[in-house]
Design a protein around this motif. Structure first.
Motif, mmCIF file in Angstrom:
data_model
loop_
_atom_site.group_PDB
_atom_site.id
_atom_site.type_symbol
_atom_site.label_atom_id
_atom_site.label_comp_id
_atom_site.label_asym_id
_atom_site.label_seq_id
_atom_site.Cartn_x
_atom_site.Cartn_y
_atom_site.Cartn_z
ATOM 1 N N THR A 157 7.011 8.181 -5.958
ATOM 2 C CA THR A 157 6.599 8.589 -4.648
ATOM 3 C C THR A 157 6.116 7.243 -3.634
ATOM 4 O O THR A 157 6.732 7.141 -2.578
ATOM 5 C CB THR A 157 5.685 9.679 -4.667
ATOM 6 O OG1 THR A 157 6.221 10.828 -5.345
ATOM 7 C CG2 THR A 157 5.436 10.309 -3.271
ATOM 8 N N LYS A 158 5.246 6.733 -4.114
ATOM 9 C CA LYS A 158 4.645 5.612 -3.500
ATOM 10 C C LYS A 158 5.824 4.489 -3.041
ATOM 11 O O LYS A 158 5.809 4.178 -1.988
ATOM 12 C CB LYS A 158 3.427 4.984 -4.133
ATOM 13 C CG LYS A 158 3.035 3.744 -3.597
ATOM 14 C CD LYS A 158 1.779 3.067 -4.387
ATOM 15 C CE LYS A 158 1.233 1.993 -3.614
ATOM 16 N NZ LYS A 158 1.826 1.016 -2.789
ATOM 17 N N CYS A 159 6.581 4.405 -3.981
ATOM 18 C CA CYS A 159 7.787 3.326 -3.817
ATOM 19 C C CYS A 159 8.628 3.692 -2.720
ATOM 20 O O CYS A 159 8.942 3.033 -1.782
ATOM 21 C CB CYS A 159 8.244 3.072 -5.148
ATOM 22 S SG CYS A 159 9.892 1.956 -4.858
ATOM 23 N N CYS A 160 8.875 5.132 -2.789
ATOM 24 C CA CYS A 160 9.820 5.695 -1.806
ATOM 25 C C CYS A 160 9.157 5.763 -0.372
ATOM 26 O O CYS A 160 9.932 5.213 0.449
ATOM 27 C CB CYS A 160 10.109 7.064 -2.126
ATOM 28 S SG CYS A 160 11.291 7.179 -3.576
ATOM 29 N N LYS A 161 7.836 5.984 -0.210
ATOM 30 C CA LYS A 161 7.344 6.113 1.155
ATOM 31 C C LYS A 161 7.153 4.594 1.529
ATOM 32 O O LYS A 161 7.300 4.353 2.786
ATOM 33 C CB LYS A 161 5.743 6.432 1.067
ATOM 34 C CG LYS A 161 5.813 7.911 0.629
ATOM 35 C CD LYS A 161 4.281 8.661 0.562
ATOM 36 C CE LYS A 161 4.486 10.049 0.487
ATOM 37 N NZ LYS A 161 3.190 10.677 0.342
ATOM 38 N N ASP A 162 6.940 3.656 0.472
ATOM 39 C CA ASP A 162 6.764 2.140 1.191
ATOM 40 C C ASP A 162 8.064 1.410 1.421
ATOM 41 O O ASP A 162 8.065 0.548 2.205
ATOM 42 C CB ASP A 162 6.033 1.300 0.009
ATOM 43 C CG ASP A 162 4.519 1.674 -0.243
ATOM 44 O OD1 ASP A 162 4.044 2.434 0.565
ATOM 45 O OD2 ASP A 162 4.019 1.474 -1.329
ATOM 46 N N GLY A 174 11.138 3.179 2.616
ATOM 47 C CA GLY A 174 12.010 3.649 3.780
ATOM 48 C C GLY A 174 13.277 3.950 3.193
ATOM 49 O O GLY A 174 13.522 4.438 2.095
ATOM 50 N N MET A 201 14.857 2.502 -0.213
ATOM 51 C CA MET A 201 14.234 3.077 -1.814
ATOM 52 C C MET A 201 15.178 3.195 -2.656
ATOM 53 O O MET A 201 15.267 2.844 -3.885
ATOM 54 C CB MET A 201 13.778 4.353 -1.219
ATOM 55 C CG MET A 201 14.364 5.528 -1.121
ATOM 56 S SD MET A 201 13.660 6.934 -0.872
ATOM 57 C CE MET A 201 14.906 8.096 -0.250
ATOM 58 N N CYS A 232 13.708 1.213 -5.366
ATOM 59 C CA CYS A 232 12.923 2.005 -6.394
ATOM 60 C C CYS A 232 13.650 2.501 -7.688
ATOM 61 O O CYS A 232 13.253 3.372 -8.393
ATOM 62 C CB CYS A 232 12.254 3.481 -5.766
ATOM 63 S SG CYS A 232 11.359 3.043 -4.369
#
Length: 93
Positions: free
Chosen positions: A26-31, A33, A36, A40
């Motif tokens: 989740t953090k990777c996807c948010k960071d 964009g 991802m 990710c």
């Protein structure tokens, strides 16, 4: 029932068995964009490896099956879903 038990397994695995992998992905996807998909891959693989491990675990599958059957039995007895029963307990009605 054939669809509901795997759904329950997925929910429990994500919440209880693989929370670190879910958080990392989740953090990777948010960071990342839109990038991802490429950035990710490692986190996605780690998440799927963890989930697959638990999907293939016979004891875990039996636990989820028993929980589902217990919830279904309670629904048939009361006519209320687990969520509805929980809401009644918190509101006091």
């Amino acid at each position: 029932m054939e669809v509901l038990i795997p759904k329950k397994m997925r929910e429990i695995a994500r919440d209880e068995k693989c929370p670190k992998e879910v958080a990392d992905f989740t953090k990777c996807c948010k960071d990342s964009g839109l990038k991802m998909i490429y950035k990710c891959r490692a986190e996605n693989k780690a998440l799927w490896d963890c989930l697959t491990h638990w999907y293939n675990d016979a004891e875990f599958k039996e636990r989820c099956r028993n929980e589902y059957l217990q919830e279904r039995s309670e629904y048939r007895r009361t006519g209320l879903t687990q969520k509805e029963r929980k809401n009644l307990q918190t509101t006091g009605f």
